[in-house]
Design a protein around this motif. Structure first.
Motif, PDB file in Angstrom:
ATOM      1  N   ALA A   1      -5.123  -8.034  24.121  1.00 29.30           N
ATOM      2  CA  ALA A   1      -4.404  -9.042  24.903  1.00 29.30           C
ATOM      3  C   ALA A   1      -4.544  -8.881  26.407  1.00 29.30           C
ATOM      4  O   ALA A   1      -4.357  -9.846  27.153  1.00 29.30           O
ATOM      5  CB  ALA A   1      -2.912  -9.008  24.531  1.00 29.30           C
ATOM      6  N   SER A   2      -4.870  -7.648  26.880  1.00 27.22           N
ATOM      7  CA  SER A   2      -4.835  -7.435  28.327  1.00 27.22           C
ATOM      8  C   SER A   2      -5.861  -6.378  28.744  1.00 27.22           C
ATOM      9  O   SER A   2      -6.747  -6.017  27.965  1.00 27.22           O
ATOM     10  CB  SER A   2      -3.416  -7.036  28.747  1.00 27.22           C
ATOM     11  N   HIS A   3      -5.679  -5.852  29.961  1.00 24.66           N
ATOM     12  CA  HIS A   3      -6.660  -4.914  30.525  1.00 24.66           C
ATOM     13  C   HIS A   3      -6.228  -3.462  30.288  1.00 24.66           C
ATOM     14  O   HIS A   3      -5.130  -3.186  29.774  1.00 24.66           O
ATOM     15  CB  HIS A   3      -6.823  -5.174  32.024  1.00 24.66           C
ATOM     16  N   ALA A   4      -7.069  -2.535  30.726  1.00 23.27           N
ATOM     17  CA  ALA A   4      -6.851  -1.110  30.456  1.00 23.27           C
ATOM     18  C   ALA A   4      -5.547  -0.598  31.053  1.00 23.27           C
ATOM     19  O   ALA A   4      -4.867   0.256  30.466  1.00 23.27           O
ATOM     20  CB  ALA A   4      -8.031  -0.298  30.992  1.00 23.27           C
ATOM     21  N   GLY A   5      -5.168  -1.114  32.232  1.00 23.30           N
ATOM     22  CA  GLY A   5      -3.915  -0.697  32.856  1.00 23.30           C
ATOM     23  C   GLY A   5      -2.723  -1.045  31.995  1.00 23.30           C
ATOM     24  O   GLY A   5      -1.775  -0.243  31.853  1.00 23.30           O
TER      25      GLY A   5
END
Length: 456
Positions: free
Chosen positions: A111-115
């Protein structure tokens, strides 16, 4: 080839739509499950995750915010919902904490980025370590905050109940609202007797539990989809809580009578009236919503009931031909639904205190209008699935002040064989989930004096 959607994926999609559209979870979950290829076990998991998350939404946000360096409302919606799903599994299920955290991280990766992935992992790992040591506000110093957060109810509602019911009963009520209610079936006694339906179900491997109040009620464990149950298509039963069944008993219709059900959709009480009348007589089902009338007709057909006639109309403005035309009239009024919070997981978060100002005006309008359909000597029953006095006895008292030809009538003859409550003789009944093990419900039976005249 696309990877098959998991139970958690489906739950996440539904929950995101719930938050985005402000829709009720059941309206979005049912079609999502119908389209899915999930196994029965995974369908059950998706259902538990959706309803459990929305039920405990307030507590989950508080717990997560305590462990997040960022305000939850600043997070991406998908990341925020993944955290809620993970927190629900950690706090309220037997899912191993390692599995709950792992699956949440996997969802965050998609759903999102590594952070965001690292953030989700850190917050949920911390919650996993601390989940047995949550510190709610002190119940003595802040009972509203304590109950609201520990039992996941809005503060305004907790405050109301504390003022009226006291601490012990408010806690018990909130606890009852958080229990998943069992499936309650009403036996269609025009087609089959209760003992026969019990045997029918038990012979097919179902566990049947006894009724609490109403003799034609039974509880089914491990049922799955109602439409697939044996006997459903044949019309042997319908789904209805025991508390709602009492409305028909309070009206006490007899075979051959002419009955009006105002605000009749979706038809649970209408069909029960027909069954008590042995499908002999005439029942008019009035509702302002065409789709609800369609549901009534569909239910009547499935239950093999022929005495029900449907008519579209506003309960506040009855057709002229309905004036003083019925010996028995039922008004199951639109209400806040505070008695059915256990059955409608997210209802508590949709309700507002303002409704308890606007709804009683509508309820009184409908009750006053419906009264014009009652013949001299006839009976008018008013019911809601609310626990709030403003919608219940206060509406009845306001109505009586304007219609002196009506009076509260003893409900003992109709109900005392199945339920014992001191107020029955006074003409009304209030049921609570924590006391009666059924949905919260209010009933009042009103009779029109023989010498009275209808008001225009």
């Amino acid at each position: 080839m696309a990877k098959q959607k998991t139970a958690r994926d489906l739950a996440l999609e539904v929950l995101l739509r719930v938050e985005r559209t402000k829709s009720y979870a059941n309206l979005l979950l049912s079609p999502a499950l119908a389209k899915s290829t999930l196994s029965e076990r995974d369908r059950a998991l998706a259902t538990e995750l959706v309803y459990g998350t929305v039920r405990t939404w307030g507590t989950l946000d508080w717990v997560l915010q305590e462990r997040s360096r960022m305000p939850l409302d600043k997070l991406e919606p998908s990341v925020r919902m993944i955290l809620r799903l993970g927190a629900y599994q950690l706090l309220y299920t037997r899912i191993p904490p390692s599995a709950a955290c792992f699956e949440a991280v996997e969802q965050a990766k998609k759903a999102s980025h590594a952070g965001s992935v690292r953030f989700v992992n850190a917050v949920l790992r911390r919650l996993s370590r601390e989940r047995t040591q949550l510190k709610f506000p002190d119940i003595s110093a802040d009972p509203v905050g304590h109950i609201s957060l520990k039992y996941s109810h809005p503060e305004w509602l907790v405050r109301r109940w504390l003022e009226r019911l006291g601490l012990e009963e408010t806690v018990a009520l909130c606890q009852a609202n958080n229990l998943v209610p069992p499936l309650c079936l009403r036996v269609n006694t025009t087609l089959i007797q209760r003992a026969e339906l019990v045997a029918h179900m038990e012979n097919r491997g179902f566990t049947v539990d006894a009724h609490h109040i109403v003799p034609e009620a039974l509880y089914l464990r491990g049922a799955g989809a109602v439409e697939k149950l044996p006997g459903y298509e044949e019309g042997l039963f319908t789904v209805q809580d025991e508390s709602s069944m009492l409305a028909a008993y309070a009206l006490a219709p007899k075979a051959g009578e002419r009955v009006l059900d105002v605000c009749a959709g979706p038809g649970g009480k209408t069909t029960h009236l027909a069954e008590l009348m042995k499908d002999k007589g005439e029942i008019w089902a009035l509702d302002i919503h065409p789709h609800k009338l369609a549901l009534i007709s569909k239910s009547a057909t499935r239950l093999r009931l022929g005495c029900i006639k449907v008519q579209e109309g506003d309960g506040r403005k009855l057709p002229v031909e309905f004036q003083e035309a019925f010996g028995k009239v039922l008004v199951d009024a639109p209400c806040s639904g505070t008695g059915v919070l256990r059955r409608r997981a997210d209802l508590r978060w949709h309700k507002t205190p303002e409704e308890l100002v606007t709804l009683p005006k509508l309820q009184l309008e409908i009750l006053t209008s419906a009264a014009r359909a009652v013949v001299a000597g006839g009976v008018l029953v008013y019911s809601t699935c609310s626990l709030e006095p403003e919608e219940n006895l206060e509406v009845v008292n306001a109505f009586l002040a304007s219609r002196p030809d009506f009076r509260l009538a003893d409900m003992g003859p109709s109900l005392e064989n199945i339920i014992q409550e001191s107020t029955l003789r006074q003409g009304f009944l209030q049921l609570y989930p924590h006391k009666h093990k059924v949905d919260g419900f209010f009933l009042a039976r009103l009779e029109r004096h023989e010498e009275g005249t209808a008001h225009g």
